[in-house]
Motif scaffolding. Sequence first.
Motif, PDB file in Angstrom:
ATOM      1  N   ASP A 282       1.517  -1.116  -0.014  1.00 36.75           N
ATOM      2  CA  ASP A 282      -0.055  -0.528  -0.023  1.00 36.75           C
ATOM      3  C   ASP A 282       1.084   1.111  -0.084  1.00 36.75           C
ATOM      4  OD1 ASP A 282      -2.897   1.579  -0.385  1.00 36.75           O
ATOM      5  OD2 ASP A 282      -2.552   1.557   2.438  1.00 36.75           O
ATOM      6  N   ASN A 283       0.712   2.405  -1.218  1.00 37.96           N
ATOM      7  CA  ASN A 283       0.756   3.181  -1.199  1.00 37.96           C
ATOM      8  C   ASN A 283       2.579   3.311  -1.898  1.00 37.96           C
ATOM      9  OD1 ASN A 283      -0.621   4.949   0.357  1.00 37.96           O
ATOM     10  ND2 ASN A 283      -0.520   3.831   2.003  1.00 37.96           N
ATOM     11  N   ASP A 284       3.235   2.186  -2.291  1.00 37.55           N
ATOM     12  CA  ASP A 284       4.115   2.278  -2.818  1.00 37.55           C
ATOM     13  C   ASP A 284       3.967   2.864  -4.555  1.00 37.55           C
ATOM     14  OD1 ASP A 284       5.571   0.486  -2.004  1.00 37.55           O
ATOM     15  OD2 ASP A 284       5.249  -1.145  -3.153  1.00 37.55           O
ATOM     16  N   LEU A 285       4.921   3.776  -4.544  1.00 34.62           N
ATOM     17  CA  LEU A 285       4.343   4.698  -5.972  1.00 34.62           C
ATOM     18  C   LEU A 285       5.246   3.552  -7.446  1.00 34.62           C
ATOM     19  CD1 LEU A 285       6.530   7.203  -4.794  1.00 34.62           C
ATOM     20  CD2 LEU A 285       4.005   7.623  -5.206  1.00 34.62           C
TER      21      LEU A 285
ATOM     22  N   GLY B  11       7.571   8.144 -17.203  1.00 36.58           N
ATOM     23  CA  GLY B  11       7.600   9.896 -16.584  1.00 36.58           C
ATOM     24  C   GLY B  11       5.925   9.368 -15.780  1.00 36.58           C
ATOM     25  N   ARG B  12       5.046   9.014 -16.085  1.00 34.13           N
ATOM     26  CA  ARG B  12       3.673   8.527 -15.542  1.00 34.13           C
ATOM     27  C   ARG B  12       4.117   8.152 -14.323  1.00 34.13           C
ATOM     28  NH1 ARG B  12      -0.781   7.038 -20.538  1.00 34.13           N
ATOM     29  NH2 ARG B  12       0.642   5.394 -19.289  1.00 34.13           N
ATOM     30  N   ILE B  13       2.982   8.137 -13.245  1.00 37.93           N
ATOM     31  CA  ILE B  13       3.811   7.600 -11.939  1.00 37.93           C
ATOM     32  C   ILE B  13       1.874   7.810 -11.197  1.00 37.93           C
ATOM     33  CG2 ILE B  13       3.851  10.046 -10.377  1.00 37.93           C
ATOM     34  CD1 ILE B  13       5.865   8.488  -9.162  1.00 37.93           C
ATOM     35  N   ALA B  14       1.869   6.514 -10.617  1.00 38.73           N
ATOM     36  CA  ALA B  14       0.928   6.194 -10.051  1.00 38.73           C
ATOM     37  C   ALA B  14       0.995   5.677  -8.533  1.00 38.73           C
ATOM     38  CB  ALA B  14      -0.298   5.164 -10.399  1.00 38.73           C
ATOM     39  N   ILE B  15      -0.014   6.560  -6.792  1.00 37.41           N
ATOM     40  CA  ILE B  15       0.094   5.638  -6.033  1.00 37.41           C
ATOM     41  C   ILE B  15      -0.622   4.180  -6.097  1.00 37.41           C
ATOM     42  CG2 ILE B  15      -0.077   5.616  -3.755  1.00 37.41           C
ATOM     43  CD1 ILE B  15       0.088   8.934  -4.466  1.00 37.41           C
ATOM     44  N   TYR B  16      -0.497   3.158  -5.805  1.00 38.03           N
ATOM     45  CA  TYR B  16      -0.387   1.564  -5.870  1.00 38.03           C
ATOM     46  C   TYR B  16      -1.597   1.838  -4.053  1.00 38.03           C
ATOM     47  CZ  TYR B  16      -1.593  -3.309  -4.862  1.00 38.03           C
ATOM     48  OH  TYR B  16      -2.305  -4.195  -4.706  1.00 38.03           O
ATOM     49  N   LYS B  17      -2.867   1.276  -4.337  1.00 42.48           N
ATOM     50  CA  LYS B  17      -3.663   1.207  -3.642  1.00 42.48           C
ATOM     51  C   LYS B  17      -4.027  -0.006  -3.211  1.00 42.48           C
ATOM     52  CE  LYS B  17      -3.447   5.463  -1.837  1.00 42.48           C
ATOM     53  NZ  LYS B  17      -3.223   5.869  -0.383  1.00 42.48           N
ATOM     54  N   GLU B  18      -3.446  -0.588  -2.557  1.00 44.05           N
ATOM     55  CA  GLU B  18      -4.662  -2.080  -1.447  1.00 44.05           C
ATOM     56  C   GLU B  18      -6.204  -2.242  -2.117  1.00 44.05           C
ATOM     57  OE1 GLU B  18      -2.846  -3.060   1.866  1.00 44.05           O
ATOM     58  OE2 GLU B  18      -0.950  -3.673   0.816  1.00 44.05           O
TER      59      GLU B  18
ATOM     60  N   THR C 282       8.851   0.701 -12.049  1.00 43.34           N
ATOM     61  CA  THR C 282       9.646   1.356 -11.245  1.00 43.34           C
ATOM     62  C   THR C 282       8.663   1.866 -10.037  1.00 43.34           C
ATOM     63  OG1 THR C 282      11.551   1.746 -12.147  1.00 43.34           O
ATOM     64  CG2 THR C 282      11.706   2.146 -10.207  1.00 43.34           C
ATOM     65  N   VAL C 283       8.860   0.198  -8.920  1.00 43.81           N
ATOM     66  CA  VAL C 283       8.347   0.527  -7.494  1.00 43.81           C
ATOM     67  C   VAL C 283       9.441   1.105  -6.900  1.00 43.81           C
ATOM     68  CG1 VAL C 283       7.128  -0.269  -5.674  1.00 43.81           C
ATOM     69  CG2 VAL C 283       7.195  -1.986  -7.879  1.00 43.81           C
ATOM     70  N   ILE C 284       8.821   2.302  -6.269  1.00 48.99           N
ATOM     71  CA  ILE C 284       8.759   3.355  -5.160  1.00 48.99           C
ATOM     72  C   ILE C 284       8.603   2.968  -3.996  1.00 48.99           C
ATOM     73  CG2 ILE C 284      10.552   5.858  -4.897  1.00 48.99           C
ATOM     74  CD1 ILE C 284      10.284   6.033  -7.591  1.00 48.99           C
ATOM     75  N   ARG C 285       9.707   2.602  -2.636  1.00 50.68           N
ATOM     76  CA  ARG C 285       8.719   2.698  -1.658  1.00 50.68           C
ATOM     77  C   ARG C 285       9.843   3.080  -0.475  1.00 50.68           C
ATOM     78  NH1 ARG C 285       8.919  -3.500  -1.102  1.00 50.68           N
ATOM     79  NH2 ARG C 285       6.863  -2.992  -2.086  1.00 50.68           N
ATOM     80  N   PRO C 286       8.835   4.225  -0.014  1.00 53.84           N
ATOM     81  CA  PRO C 286       9.113   5.668   0.941  1.00 53.84           C
ATOM     82  C   PRO C 286       9.751   4.950   2.476  1.00 53.84           C
ATOM     83  CG  PRO C 286       7.348   6.318  -0.109  1.00 53.84           C
ATOM     84  CD  PRO C 286       7.781   5.151  -0.527  1.00 53.84           C
ATOM     85  N   LEU C 287      10.348   5.385   2.949  1.00 51.79           N
ATOM     86  CA  LEU C 287      10.274   5.674   4.338  1.00 51.79           C
ATOM     87  C   LEU C 287       9.447   5.862   5.164  1.00 51.79           C
ATOM     88  CD1 LEU C 287      14.287   6.457   4.684  1.00 51.79           C
ATOM     89  CD2 LEU C 287      13.209   3.754   5.567  1.00 51.79           C
ATOM     90  N   LYS C 288       8.287   5.877   4.861  1.00 55.04           N
ATOM     91  CA  LYS C 288       6.355   6.100   5.458  1.00 55.04           C
ATOM     92  C   LYS C 288       6.356   6.869   6.749  1.00 55.04           C
ATOM     93  CE  LYS C 288       4.826   2.634   2.414  1.00 55.04           C
ATOM     94  NZ  LYS C 288       4.659   0.853   2.111  1.00 55.04           N
ATOM     95  N   ARG C 289       7.716   6.102   7.818  1.00 52.65           N
ATOM     96  CA  ARG C 289       7.766   7.080   8.734  1.00 52.65           C
ATOM     97  C   ARG C 289       8.172   8.709   8.656  1.00 52.65           C
ATOM     98  NH1 ARG C 289      10.668   4.525  13.775  1.00 52.65           N
ATOM     99  NH2 ARG C 289      10.183   6.401  14.662  1.00 52.65           N
ATOM    100  N   TYR C 290       8.388   9.125   7.438  1.00 47.43           N
ATOM    101  CA  TYR C 290       9.282   9.913   7.051  1.00 47.43           C
ATOM    102  C   TYR C 290       8.835  10.780   5.887  1.00 47.43           C
ATOM    103  CZ  TYR C 290      12.476   8.614  10.414  1.00 47.43           C
ATOM    104  OH  TYR C 290      12.395   7.648  11.912  1.00 47.43           O
TER     105      TYR C 290
END
Length: 191
Positions: free
Chosen positions: A80-83, A94-101, A116-124
């Motif tokens: 959830d919330n991976d880019l 360059g198109r980008i979306a947010i994955y929502k479970e 490409t999957v981008i998974r940020p440090l979700k706490r920050y």
Amino acid sequence: MERCIDDELPFEIPTTWIWVHLDNICTYIQRGKSPKYSSIQKYPVIAQKCNQWDGFSIDKAKFITPESLTSYAPERFLQDNDLMWNSTGLGTLGRIAIYKEALNPYELAVVDSHVTVIRPLKRYILSEYLYFYFSNPSVQSVIEEKADGTTKQKELATSTIKEYYVPIPPLEEQKRIIAKINEILLLIRQC
């Protein structure tokens, strides 16, 4: 000896913000892998066509063969919330979306080799903040310049994505920025 990066930064930011490489604020940045497709609709694979500027659409996904699921490491399953950033293609780069479970009626999903999957440090770092940053014209207008390949097949390398500079405000400010952008987008949609 530290090197000066001022010439590499696209604009000035407030003193409470910091410029960082995307790789330094993420737990995972990886392009998907080439899938083995199946007519069995169990495990969707997200491709470029699933990521549109108006959002993410699972309806456009194809599916992997159920037996190929064991070839995917657990970190390759979307969270959830991976880019999901389109990394190849003419007109889709360059198109980008947010994955929502919640938008995926299936057990899980993976991405193909063009995303490409981008998974940020979700706490920050809030995914929506990164989404708004990467989808803005200051980034999108230079995506093709940062890509490799020919005019017919541009490719945004994973190493380029990892090294991309991102201006990061404090978390509370990220929340205020997101709220303001969403407020403005709502007004625009009502026009």
